[in-house]
Design a protein around this motif. Structure first.
Motif, PDB file in Angstrom:
ATOM      1  N   LEU A  49       8.414 -79.901 -11.140  1.00 18.90           N
ATOM      2  CA  LEU A  49       7.676 -79.619  -9.907  1.00 18.90           C
ATOM      3  C   LEU A  49       6.717 -80.760  -9.578  1.00 18.90           C
ATOM      4  CD1 LEU A  49       7.017 -77.651  -7.627  1.00 18.90           C
ATOM      5  CD2 LEU A  49       5.342 -76.560  -9.140  1.00 18.90           C
ATOM      6  N   SER A  50       6.019 -81.267 -10.589  1.00 16.73           N
ATOM      7  CA  SER A  50       5.080 -82.367 -10.340  1.00 16.73           C
ATOM      8  C   SER A  50       5.821 -83.632  -9.902  1.00 16.73           C
ATOM      9  CB  SER A  50       4.254 -82.650 -11.602  1.00 16.73           C
ATOM     10  OG  SER A  50       5.073 -83.059 -12.671  1.00 16.73           O
ATOM     11  N   LEU A  51       7.001 -83.881 -10.497  1.00 20.03           N
ATOM     12  CA  LEU A  51       7.787 -85.049 -10.083  1.00 20.03           C
ATOM     13  C   LEU A  51       8.297 -84.897  -8.657  1.00 20.03           C
ATOM     14  CD1 LEU A  51       9.925 -85.717 -13.304  1.00 20.03           C
ATOM     15  CD2 LEU A  51       8.083 -87.150 -12.397  1.00 20.03           C
ATOM     16  N   SER A  52       8.675 -83.678  -8.273  1.00 19.60           N
ATOM     17  CA  SER A  52       9.187 -83.461  -6.920  1.00 19.60           C
ATOM     18  C   SER A  52       8.111 -83.630  -5.861  1.00 19.60           C
ATOM     19  CB  SER A  52       9.798 -82.054  -6.821  1.00 19.60           C
ATOM     20  OG  SER A  52       8.796 -81.055  -6.850  1.00 19.60           O
ATOM     21  N   LEU A  53       6.848 -83.531  -6.266  1.00 17.72           N
ATOM     22  CA  LEU A  53       5.735 -83.640  -5.316  1.00 17.72           C
ATOM     23  C   LEU A  53       5.125 -85.041  -5.277  1.00 17.72           C
ATOM     24  CD1 LEU A  53       3.944 -80.230  -6.065  1.00 17.72           C
ATOM     25  CD2 LEU A  53       5.465 -80.774  -4.150  1.00 17.72           C
ATOM     26  N   LEU A  54       5.701 -85.975  -6.047  1.00 18.89           N
ATOM     27  CA  LEU A  54       5.184 -87.347  -6.023  1.00 18.89           C
ATOM     28  C   LEU A  54       5.383 -87.969  -4.648  1.00 18.89           C
ATOM     29  CD1 LEU A  54       6.469 -88.855  -9.408  1.00 18.89           C
ATOM     30  CD2 LEU A  54       4.091 -88.355  -8.801  1.00 18.89           C
ATOM     31  N   THR A  56      11.966 -79.387  -4.087  1.00 18.10           N
ATOM     32  CA  THR A  56      10.796 -78.586  -4.453  1.00 18.10           C
ATOM     33  C   THR A  56      11.200 -77.150  -4.767  1.00 18.10           C
ATOM     34  OG1 THR A  56       9.380 -79.950  -3.040  1.00 18.10           O
ATOM     35  CG2 THR A  56       8.526 -77.800  -3.711  1.00 18.10           C
ATOM     36  N   THR A  79       8.539 -92.599  -6.292  1.00 17.72           N
ATOM     37  CA  THR A  79       9.739 -91.906  -6.759  1.00 17.72           C
ATOM     38  C   THR A  79      10.821 -92.860  -7.254  1.00 17.72           C
ATOM     39  OG1 THR A  79      10.531 -91.816  -4.471  1.00 17.72           O
ATOM     40  CG2 THR A  79       9.380 -89.882  -5.313  1.00 17.72           C
ATOM     41  N   THR A  84       7.078 -75.543 -19.314  1.00 18.28           N
ATOM     42  CA  THR A  84       6.560 -76.920 -19.330  1.00 18.28           C
ATOM     43  C   THR A  84       7.492 -77.857 -18.576  1.00 18.28           C
ATOM     44  OG1 THR A  84       5.549 -76.502 -21.496  1.00 18.28           O
ATOM     45  CG2 THR A  84       5.794 -78.801 -20.823  1.00 18.28           C
ATOM     46  N   TYR A  98       6.015 -92.031 -15.803  1.00 20.63           N
ATOM     47  CA  TYR A  98       5.514 -90.659 -15.819  1.00 20.63           C
ATOM     48  C   TYR A  98       6.169 -89.888 -16.962  1.00 20.63           C
ATOM     49  CZ  TYR A  98       3.857 -86.318 -13.546  1.00 20.63           C
ATOM     50  OH  TYR A  98       3.237 -85.130 -13.259  1.00 20.63           O
ATOM     51  N   LEU A 141       7.198 -77.200 -14.832  1.00 20.63           N
ATOM     52  CA  LEU A 141       5.994 -77.821 -14.264  1.00 20.63           C
ATOM     53  C   LEU A 141       6.183 -79.334 -14.129  1.00 20.63           C
ATOM     54  CD1 LEU A 141       3.195 -75.871 -16.164  1.00 20.63           C
ATOM     55  CD2 LEU A 141       3.651 -75.802 -13.699  1.00 20.63           C
ATOM     56  N   LEU A 142       6.848 -79.929 -15.117  1.00 17.00           N
ATOM     57  CA  LEU A 142       7.118 -81.364 -15.045  1.00 17.00           C
ATOM     58  C   LEU A 142       7.984 -81.690 -13.834  1.00 17.00           C
ATOM     59  CD1 LEU A 142       7.114 -84.235 -16.316  1.00 17.00           C
ATOM     60  CD2 LEU A 142       9.150 -83.538 -17.595  1.00 17.00           C
TER      61      LEU A 142
END
Length: 380
Positions: free
Chosen positions: A141-146, A231, A151, A135, A158, A138-139
């Motif tokens: 990873l999602s933050l790195s793709l913002l 990433t 950012t 979890t 978030y 995934l958190l």
């Protein structure tokens, strides 16, 4: 049983996600008006201080007042994250991160109190690390793709939303205790065994945090785009939690030493590759295997401490040792890399890892003798 594990894993993810996404938090603060990366790092450290402060001041609180600790802990995290998105002043930001850290410390204490004195604790921690860790991965990873325009301050909204989203599931642990597990009479480690175990905790977290701290510099040496570095680290963190499958599937105490040696060896080989074979492929692969080895080992160490912990207070205090280790490993990483270079840095961190492995083998090689004398009682 599964719902109980899932709720503890959700709480674990909220409690420790701040330590995992520290690079993103530092980046977000540094993009606020009047802030740079150096000063942002100091403010981000207030969150770690909050985690440690809770363990120092309130180690027994979760067992005695679980429901209150759960509610207050989640409110502190949610409000602390939200407040960070609103302020730009140094003292207000520091107070917001400290509040978040105190809440995270309370939630970690809650998880520790529920697993305290359970038999086969390494399996429980393996499951919690696997689910909660995935979890957190995934958190991150999602933050790195913002998008870049999100950012800054929006990162903290978030994170507040994440805590609010999983809070109902995490609070389930306070409404129910798994009856399918046995509670053991806590086995007290000898003073020597405790010192060795705390040394393992200190060294393994120092090594993990230190190499993490210079990962961006190694990426730069390997001509990897900085955006891709973040990433890649997020992906490695996510996939590395697969290592927690080893203690999760543990069949008995006799397999502990073999699994621990395998985990430390995996970390050592990964460190050597990371700092000697500096290219994009090695960067990703070695980070994945390094995290895998780390999560092969830590549930066993946490489990051993948990089995001798009557109310979770010991583990809350041990978390302080882990945080100090991580802080020391991070603090010396930059100077070592700048002074000696990447190859020497690898050996400088492989050496304490070897010492930690020796200490762990000594402790776990004897721990089953003490555990065998423990009296098993039905869960209450």
């Amino acid at each position: 049983m599964f719902a109980w594990i899932l709720s503890l894993s959700a709480a674990f993810a909220v409690a420790l996600n701040g330590t995992m996404v520290t690079p993103i938090i530092v980046l977000a603060i540094s993009r606020l008006p009047g802030w740079d990366e150096g000063s942002a790092t100091l403010v981000a450290a207030c969150e770690i201080a909050g985690l440690a402060l809770y363990g120092i001041l309130f180690p027994h609180m979760a067992k005695r007042h679980g429901k209150i600790v759960a509610v207050v802990g989640f409110l502190a995290v949610i409000l602390g994250e939200a407040a960070t998105s609103l302020f730009i002043g140094a003292w207000s930001l520091a107070a917001s991160r400290l509040t978040t850290g105190l809440g995270e410390g309370a939630i970690f204490g809650l998880v520790a109190s529920h697993v305290a004195s359970r038999s086969n604790a390494e399996r429980l921690w393996g499951q919690i690390n696997l689910i909660g860790g995935a979890t957190m991965g995934l958190l991150m990873l999602s933050l790195s793709l913002l998008p870049s325009d999100l950012t800054g301050a929006p990162v903290f909204l978030y994170l507040a939303g994440f805590a609010a989203l999983v809070a109902p599931l995490a609070l389930y642990a306070e409404r129910r205790t798994s009856d399918s597990l046995t509670v053991i009479v806590p086995v007290t480690l000898s003073r020597g065994a405790m010192i060795l175990t705390l040394s393992v905790v200190f060294l393994i977290y120092a090594v993990q945090a230190g190499q993490w701290a210079v990962a961006a510099f190694i990426g730069e040496i390997g001509n990897i785009d900085p955006a891709r570095v973040v990433t890649y680290l997020a992906i490695a963190s996510l996939l590395g939690f697969v290592g927690a499958l080893v203690p999760t599937l543990s069949k008995g105490e006799k397999h502990r030493v073999v699994s621990i040696v395998a985990g430390f060896s995996t970390m050592a080989i990964s460190l050597w590759c990371f700092f000697n074979l500096v290219n994009e492929t090695s960067f990703v692969a070695s980070q994945i295997t390094l995290n895998t080895g780390f999560y092969m080992v830590t549930p066993y160490v946490t489990g051993l401490l948990t089995e001798g912990d009557p109310d979770g207070s010991l583990l809350s205090r041990v978390l302080i040792v882990a945080l100090i280790g991580a802080s020391v490993g991070t603090a010396v990483a930059g100077p070592i890399l700048q002074t000696w270079g990447s190859v020497a840095f690898g050996w400088a961190y492989i050496t304490p890892l070897g010492l930690a492995m020796i200490a762990a083998v000594v402790v776990f090689g004897k721990s089953h003798l003490n555990c065998a004398d423990a009296r098993i009682e039905p869960a209450k």
